[in-house]
Design a protein around this motif. Structure first.
Motif, PDB file in Angstrom:
ATOM      1  N   THR A 100       9.691  -1.129   0.887  1.00 46.16           N
ATOM      2  CA  THR A 100       9.403  -0.032   1.818  1.00 46.16           C
ATOM      3  C   THR A 100      10.614   0.871   1.998  1.00 46.16           C
ATOM      4  OG1 THR A 100       7.824  -1.427   3.011  1.00 46.16           O
ATOM      5  CG2 THR A 100       8.657   0.527   4.159  1.00 46.16           C
ATOM      6  N   ARG A 101      11.787   0.258   2.171  1.00 41.17           N
ATOM      7  CA  ARG A 101      13.014   1.034   2.356  1.00 41.17           C
ATOM      8  C   ARG A 101      13.332   1.870   1.114  1.00 41.17           C
ATOM      9  NH1 ARG A 101      15.708  -2.723   4.217  1.00 41.17           N
ATOM     10  NH2 ARG A 101      16.877  -3.508   2.428  1.00 41.17           N
ATOM     11  N   ALA A 102      13.134   1.288  -0.070  1.00 39.23           N
ATOM     12  CA  ALA A 102      13.387   2.028  -1.307  1.00 39.23           C
ATOM     13  C   ALA A 102      12.448   3.216  -1.436  1.00 39.23           C
ATOM     14  CB  ALA A 102      13.233   1.094  -2.512  1.00 39.23           C
ATOM     15  N   ALA A 103      11.183   3.013  -1.040  1.00 42.57           N
ATOM     16  CA  ALA A 103      10.205   4.089  -1.127  1.00 42.57           C
ATOM     17  C   ALA A 103      10.544   5.228  -0.165  1.00 42.57           C
ATOM     18  CB  ALA A 103       8.807   3.537  -0.823  1.00 42.57           C
ATOM     19  N   ILE A 104      10.898   4.885   1.055  1.00 41.54           N
ATOM     20  CA  ILE A 104      11.238   5.904   2.055  1.00 41.54           C
ATOM     21  C   ILE A 104      12.517   6.643   1.656  1.00 41.54           C
ATOM     22  CG2 ILE A 104      11.857   6.277   4.470  1.00 41.54           C
ATOM     23  CD1 ILE A 104       8.909   5.511   3.907  1.00 41.54           C
ATOM     24  N   GLY A 105      13.479   5.900   1.138  1.00 43.25           N
ATOM     25  CA  GLY A 105      14.709   6.531   0.667  1.00 43.25           C
ATOM     26  C   GLY A 105      14.444   7.512  -0.453  1.00 43.25           C
ATOM     27  N   LEU A 106      13.508   7.163  -1.349  1.00 36.91           N
ATOM     28  CA  LEU A 106      13.148   8.069  -2.444  1.00 36.91           C
ATOM     29  C   LEU A 106      12.529   9.354  -1.911  1.00 36.91           C
ATOM     30  CD1 LEU A 106      12.724   8.782  -5.409  1.00 36.91           C
ATOM     31  CD2 LEU A 106      10.655   7.364  -5.389  1.00 36.91           C
ATOM     32  N   ILE A 107      11.676   9.233  -0.903  1.00 38.57           N
ATOM     33  CA  ILE A 107      11.084  10.436  -0.297  1.00 38.57           C
ATOM     34  C   ILE A 107      12.183  11.370   0.208  1.00 38.57           C
ATOM     35  CG2 ILE A 107       9.755  11.287   1.684  1.00 38.57           C
ATOM     36  CD1 ILE A 107       7.947   8.839   1.381  1.00 38.57           C
TER      37      ILE A 107
END
Length: 638
Positions: free
Chosen positions: A580-587
């Protein structure tokens, strides 16, 4: 019900083979149908205890295995409940607490079974005493402090019994329960250690000394703060190193565990470093070091002492580096007459490469005086027909050299890259291939743009690996994540590889999104899919951060698909907080890199709702990342 009735009745059959088969069936049933055993457990307890106590060894072994399996199932239920909570997956299974129900009757039978050992057992043989000890250890990990009151009376009664079998059984019982209990066992440990050092480690029977050394090793691993005198402990272990190989190997195990236990306070072990290291280096050259795994355990203990050494001991580490380099040179000269000779040579070379790996990590840039000689030796290993294990260890040692030397490693690249390429394309051997992928990451972080001349060869090999159907799946996430390191290193120069890389990542994203994980999915599969998705997000992030504003027009066509991937992963209840953190960081990185060009895409997807929820429900790290991302996206959408 009928099947269980027949099995239970058959446990009284006079034919041994039938009784063995019945217990084997019960072991299988305990593994597959644990939830349905509550009706039969009282009867099975009585029968199995009788079998362990009075029946033949094959029967007793299977009866112990039945309870070990029950315990493993209950341990697994505890772990799965924890993992289900971590992955936000419903968990409806129930532990019947069979082990706690049986504890009072089962433990005395198991401790008595510990006395059925052989004086000189074959290490590959499995006997009743070994099975009982392993079962006790599993029970201790499940019930923790509750086991102490059931086992300690047996230990206290028999630790100095005139019969060696009872002395050894008492030591094995004590050592087996050290992992699990915490609060109630410390006092017993502090009382037992002097006794083990003074009497048990000097016993006239090798089996007693072996188990005493193993118990001391477990003490160093789980209860080092309860050791009353570290100096006396070390002196005892050093004496044990000169004993027969099986005892010396366990003493190496104890030294290894001491090093690990004092990694946060290395100054505590510093006064003993030189003496311990000297003894271990001598132990590796014993003529009987090939017995009882002594050679391997010696080098493993050396490695942990180096890695956990006090910084003030750096001059000693340099001296050790010289010794290890000289030994690696000498290993090449070992006469090879048979396949056993070649295997022994390869084992020694692997162990020495592993130790030099640790030395490079410990010394950092200070490894430079040894660098040329080490690289010459590693390159020679790559050019020879060695076992793959040697190449794997050598590549990992080179990776440590790269981390230590940083950009100074460039002087070795011309000679090294052909061997790196050969390892990357050797995808059939996942260990060697994975080690080489790790080296590519090390090179990217250390050489940065100095890696450019070698990137065509490296990137092509990585892309080809990912297209191999036979590539072991455990290597794929590492390869995908490696593109993040390369993109960050090359910056705008990564444009050369952008189209091919993005096409591959997009396909990987589609594939991982199409996997539907059910509530009954095994946790290994869930873990792998999470690793795969995390690596994809990492690769995308590295590319956007590396290219920044330089290739916006080339990145823009991929943004909608990437955001769609983020949304599909977010809807999966089995995702981890890390994913989840990786996905949000990518956004956030996409918004930061693309700016106004991505506004219409973010308007089309409810990313704000996703990020808002992460701000409320994620871990501290995830909430921090989400707050940063929402600032970026909110600024774009205003």
């Amino acid at each position: 019900s009928y099947i269980m009735s027949v099995i239970i009745q058959s446990l009284s059959c006079p034919v041994e083979k039938i009784r063995v088969i019945c217990y084997q069936l019960l072991v299988k049933i305990a593994s597959l149908y644990y939830a349905y055993l509550d009706t039969y457990i009282e009867q099975l307890l009585a029968l199995s205890l009788g079998s362990i106590t009075t029946d033949t060894e094959p029967i007793a072994l299977q009866a112990i295995e039945f309870w070990a399996t029950i315990c493993e199932e209950e341990v697994l239920l505890v772990q799965e409940e924890y993992e289900a909570h971590t992955f936000n997956i419903p968990f409806n299974q129930k532990s019947h607490q069979f082990i706690r129900y049986a504890l009072e009757k089962l433990i005395p039978v198991l401790t008595e079974a510990l006395t059925k050992q052989l004086e000189n057992p074959d290490p590959d043989d499995w006997n009743v005493a070994m099975a009982a000890g392993a079962c006790l250890g599993t029970i201790a990990s499940l019930v923790e402090d509750e086991i102490v009151k059931h086992v300690i009376p047996f230990v206290e009664t028999h630790i100095q019994n005139p019969n060696w079998r009872y002395r050894e059984a008492a030591l094995l019982a004590f050592g087996s329960i050290l992992e699990g209990p915490e609060e109630s066992i410390g006092l017993f440990v502090s009382q037992a250690v002097p006794l083990l050092l003074q009497y048990s480690l000097n016993d006239s029977v090798a089996a007693v000394k072996d188990t005493a050394a193993w118990t001391l090793g477990r003490t160093a691993q789980f209860h080092h703060l309860s050791i009353p005198s570290l100096e006396i402990f070390v002196q005892g272990i050093l004496r044990g190193l000169s004993d027969v190989p099986r005892v010396a190997s366990q003493c190496c195990f104890a030294i290894h565990n001491l090093g690990e236990s004092y990694v946060e306070t290395p100054e505590s072990l510093a006064p003993f470093f030189e003496t311990l290291m000297h003894a271990l280096l001598n132990t590796t050259q014993r003529p009987d070091a090939d017995k009882a795994n002594l050679l391997q355990t010696s080098y493993e203990a050396i490695n942990i002492l180096i890695s956990s050494a006090d910084p003030k001991l750096q001059p000693h580490i340099h001296d050790i580096a010289k010794i290890l380099i000289q030994r690696l040179k000498q290993a090449e000269l070992i006469p090879i007459v048979s396949s056993d000779d070649k295997e022994n040579q390869s084992e020694l070379q692997s162990l020495l490469c592993g130790s030099l790996h640790v030395v490079a990590q410990k010394l950092g840039r200070e490894i430079r005086p040894h660098g040329d000689e080490m690289m010459r030796l590693f390159l020679k290993l790559f050019s020879s027909k060695n076992y793959n294990s040697v190449h794997e260890e050598a590549f990992m040692a080179v990776g440590a050299m790269i981390d230590a030397l940083q950009e100074d490693f460039e002087i070795y690249m011309g000679e090294f890259v052909p061997y790196l390429h050969a390892g990357l394309t050797n995808w059939q051997d996942e260990q060697v291939c994975a080690a080489c992928v790790g080296v590519v990451g090390d090179l990217s972080r250390s050489l940065v743009t100095k890696l450019i001349p070698y990137c065509d060869l490296i990137v092509t090999a990585l892309l080809e690996d990912l297209q191999q159907n036979g590539l072991n799946r455990v290597v794929k996430p590492a390869i995908i994540a490696c593109f993040a390191d390369i993109a960050l290193a090359l910056g705008p120069h990564f444009e050369r590889y952008l189209t091919l890389t993005m096409d591959l990542l997009n396909q990987a994203a589609i594939t991982s999104s199409s996997v539907i994980l059910s509530e009954d999915e095994d946790f290994d599969t869930i873990d792998y899919i999470n690793q795969l998705r995390d690596s994809i997000f990492e690769a995308y992030t590295g590319i956007f951060q590396g290219l920044q504003q330089h290739c916006k027009n080339l990145l823009l066509p991929h943004v909608a698909g990437i955001i769609n991937f983020v949304m599909s992963v977010y809807r999966d209840p089995s995702k981890t907080d890390e994913v989840t953190r990786a996905a949000i960081g990518l956004i956030g990185d996409i918004g930061h890199t693309m700016g106004e060009d991505s506004k219409s895409i973010f308007t089309a997807f409810p990313v704000n709702l996703v990020i808002d929820e992460c701000c409320r429900r994620g871990s501290n790290k995830t909430r921090k990342t989400a707050k940063w991302a929402i600032e970026i996206i909110t600024g774009l959408l205003q």
